[in-house]
Design a protein around this motif. Sequence first.
Motif, mmCIF file in Angstrom:
data_model
loop_
_atom_site.group_PDB
_atom_site.id
_atom_site.type_symbol
_atom_site.label_atom_id
_atom_site.label_comp_id
_atom_site.label_asym_id
_atom_site.label_seq_id
_atom_site.Cartn_x
_atom_site.Cartn_y
_atom_site.Cartn_z
ATOM 1 N N PHE A 71 0.839 -1.200 0.000
ATOM 2 C CA PHE A 71 0.000 0.000 0.000
ATOM 3 C C PHE A 71 0.881 1.260 0.000
ATOM 4 C CE2 PHE A 71 -2.417 3.333 2.145
ATOM 5 C CZ PHE A 71 -3.637 3.262 1.516
ATOM 6 N N LEU A 72 1.900 1.246 0.860
ATOM 7 C CA LEU A 72 2.805 2.402 0.944
ATOM 8 C C LEU A 72 3.504 2.641 -0.391
ATOM 9 C CD1 LEU A 72 4.545 1.921 4.427
ATOM 10 C CD2 LEU A 72 2.749 3.536 3.846
ATOM 11 N N THR A 75 1.839 4.626 -2.864
ATOM 12 C CA THR A 75 1.802 6.067 -2.626
ATOM 13 C C THR A 75 3.200 6.683 -2.750
ATOM 14 O OG1 THR A 75 2.132 5.904 -0.224
ATOM 15 C CG2 THR A 75 -0.112 5.715 -1.022
ATOM 16 N N GLU A 99 4.935 12.195 5.600
ATOM 17 C CA GLU A 99 4.769 11.729 6.983
ATOM 18 C C GLU A 99 4.031 10.404 6.902
ATOM 19 O OE1 GLU A 99 3.994 15.173 10.188
ATOM 20 O OE2 GLU A 99 2.578 15.130 8.536
ATOM 21 N N VAL A 100 4.172 9.566 7.909
ATOM 22 C CA VAL A 100 3.417 8.313 7.925
ATOM 23 C C VAL A 100 2.016 8.569 8.488
ATOM 24 C CG1 VAL A 100 3.349 5.932 8.744
ATOM 25 C CG2 VAL A 100 5.529 6.981 8.194
ATOM 26 N N PHE A 101 1.947 9.479 9.465
ATOM 27 C CA PHE A 101 0.656 9.768 10.090
ATOM 28 C C PHE A 101 0.314 11.235 9.947
ATOM 29 C CE2 PHE A 101 2.584 6.263 12.548
ATOM 30 C CZ PHE A 101 1.698 5.276 12.164
ATOM 31 N N SER A 102 -0.967 11.513 9.698
ATOM 32 C CA SER A 102 -1.347 12.906 9.484
ATOM 33 C C SER A 102 -2.393 13.394 10.476
ATOM 34 C CB SER A 102 -1.839 13.096 8.047
ATOM 35 O OG SER A 102 -2.820 12.132 7.726
ATOM 36 N N ASP A 103 -2.845 12.550 11.386
ATOM 37 C CA ASP A 103 -3.760 13.099 12.390
ATOM 38 C C ASP A 103 -3.414 12.596 13.797
ATOM 39 O OD1 ASP A 103 -4.818 10.561 12.472
ATOM 40 O OD2 ASP A 103 -6.748 11.089 11.616
ATOM 41 N N SER A 106 -4.074 8.748 14.851
ATOM 42 C CA SER A 106 -3.130 7.718 14.401
ATOM 43 C C SER A 106 -1.757 7.925 15.033
ATOM 44 C CB SER A 106 -3.052 7.697 12.871
ATOM 45 O OG SER A 106 -2.810 8.968 12.348
ATOM 46 N N GLU A 179 -9.005 18.621 16.530
ATOM 47 C CA GLU A 179 -9.067 17.236 16.072
ATOM 48 C C GLU A 179 -7.678 16.680 15.923
ATOM 49 O OE1 GLU A 179 -9.806 15.387 11.889
ATOM 50 O OE2 GLU A 179 -11.683 16.118 12.724
ATOM 51 N N GLU B 8 -11.753 14.421 10.206
ATOM 52 C CA GLU B 8 -11.690 14.981 8.861
ATOM 53 C C GLU B 8 -11.251 13.917 7.865
ATOM 54 O OE1 GLU B 8 -10.607 19.492 8.848
ATOM 55 O OE2 GLU B 8 -8.924 18.312 8.134
ATOM 56 N N ALA B 9 -10.292 13.090 8.309
ATOM 57 C CA ALA B 9 -9.797 12.031 7.425
ATOM 58 C C ALA B 9 -10.940 11.100 7.030
ATOM 59 C CB ALA B 9 -8.682 11.248 8.115
ATOM 60 N N TYR B 24 -4.464 5.402 -3.128
ATOM 61 C CA TYR B 24 -3.773 6.580 -3.617
ATOM 62 C C TYR B 24 -4.758 7.596 -4.197
ATOM 63 C CZ TYR B 24 -0.072 9.377 -5.704
ATOM 64 O OH TYR B 24 0.765 10.401 -6.026
ATOM 65 N N MET B 27 -6.240 9.651 -1.446
ATOM 66 C CA MET B 27 -5.314 10.707 -1.007
ATOM 67 C C MET B 27 -5.386 11.913 -1.927
ATOM 68 S SD MET B 27 -1.932 8.531 -0.297
ATOM 69 C CE MET B 27 -1.073 8.774 1.204
ATOM 70 N N ARG B 39 -4.080 16.597 3.686
ATOM 71 C CA ARG B 39 -3.181 15.589 3.129
ATOM 72 C C ARG B 39 -3.251 14.372 4.028
ATOM 73 N NH1 ARG B 39 1.038 17.304 -0.230
ATOM 74 N NH2 ARG B 39 1.018 19.522 -0.644
ATOM 75 N N LEU B 40 -3.756 13.280 3.495
ATOM 76 C CA LEU B 40 -3.837 12.050 4.289
ATOM 77 C C LEU B 40 -2.522 11.301 4.135
ATOM 78 C CD1 LEU B 40 -7.387 10.860 3.152
ATOM 79 C CD2 LEU B 40 -6.797 12.019 5.273
ATOM 80 N N ALA B 41 -1.833 11.102 5.246
ATOM 81 C CA ALA B 41 -0.590 10.332 5.184
ATOM 82 C C ALA B 41 -0.933 8.852 5.036
ATOM 83 C CB ALA B 41 0.237 10.568 6.436
ATOM 84 N N ALA B 42 -0.038 8.111 4.404
ATOM 85 C CA ALA B 42 -0.335 6.725 4.040
ATOM 86 C C ALA B 42 -0.689 5.847 5.246
ATOM 87 C CB ALA B 42 0.835 6.132 3.274
ATOM 88 N N THR B 44 -1.901 6.747 8.193
ATOM 89 C CA THR B 44 -3.192 7.167 8.722
ATOM 90 C C THR B 44 -4.322 6.626 7.847
ATOM 91 O OG1 THR B 44 -2.277 9.164 9.702
ATOM 92 C CG2 THR B 44 -4.634 9.177 9.236
ATOM 93 N N LEU B 45 -4.149 6.772 6.535
ATOM 94 C CA LEU B 45 -5.169 6.311 5.594
ATOM 95 C C LEU B 45 -5.355 4.795 5.696
ATOM 96 C CD1 LEU B 45 -7.139 6.798 3.284
ATOM 97 C CD2 LEU B 45 -5.229 6.610 1.697
#
Lengths: 179, 107
Positions: A71-72, A75, A99-103, A106, A179, B8-9, B24, B27, B39-42, B44-45
């Motif tokens: 999956f990575l 992207t 980044e690996v995490f965006s929120d 996670s 959030e 939000e994600a 992808y 994203m 921007r959703l990081a991989a 997290t997604l």
Amino acid sequence: MRKTVHKVIWGWDFDKEEAWLNEMAAKGLSLISVGLFRYDFEETDPGEYQIALELLAHGPNHPESEQYFKFLEETGVEQIGTVFRWAYYRRKTADGPFEVFSDKESRMKHLIRILWLVALVAGGNFYAGVYNLWIFHLWHNPISLLGIFSLVLCALCCWGIWKLWKKIKTLKDEGQIYE
Amino acid sequence: MTESALTEAVYYILLSLLTPMHGYGIMQNAETLSGGRVRLAAGTLYGALSTLVAKGWIENVPDGDAGRQKKYRITRLGREVLEGEWQRLGELYENGRKLLKGEDGTL
């Protein structure tokens, strides 16, 4: 040209490790392979890559992880290597911020995963330490004094747990507003 | 419909999956929809997709070509949740408009 650096960085300082690896990448030395406290770099254009790392939920050879790596890859993320369950990635800076995490959610989950791992190591070393010192007390077997080493490692891990806990707490507090 | 606010994600994932797409694609779609803000990081997604599949809000699209990327789509339940959230956001927006800009929106 390749360059190898030996450096001791503990798991709870993974964000500092990541920052350091990104500094190197910005200077034109991108991580190409990893080992325990060992980092191999290759020369690239300065800032060509961005680096990130993650403690995986499963072992690196687990089917779940393989699916995740795939999956990575889709992207644009290249897996550099793994050390135990730690995975190192890089992605071209041209693909945007990496980044690996965006929120928060996670990120927090990831920190808790690390916390559990460190707690497990701390617990194991505590047990080994006390057990060996007890044996020393009974039999005066000098090798059992190695138990001191285990207890030192356990103390170090406790320090790590404290640092991780502070990071988790900061995220939690922010989470009450944003959030 | 929802117990509390969606992240939000999750909101943008569900919104994106009204049209079946792969990771992808989600994203890129979230980034485009939000004008580059989200921007959703991989990692997290990926985590969110697994959770949403487990909750039955989205599902894998059966694909004959097993080697290819996984495609997802929203389920009926997911759509209900999304609509509930959309209404909740509408309420927030509407109340904000009333109180910040006045009842008639001229202040």
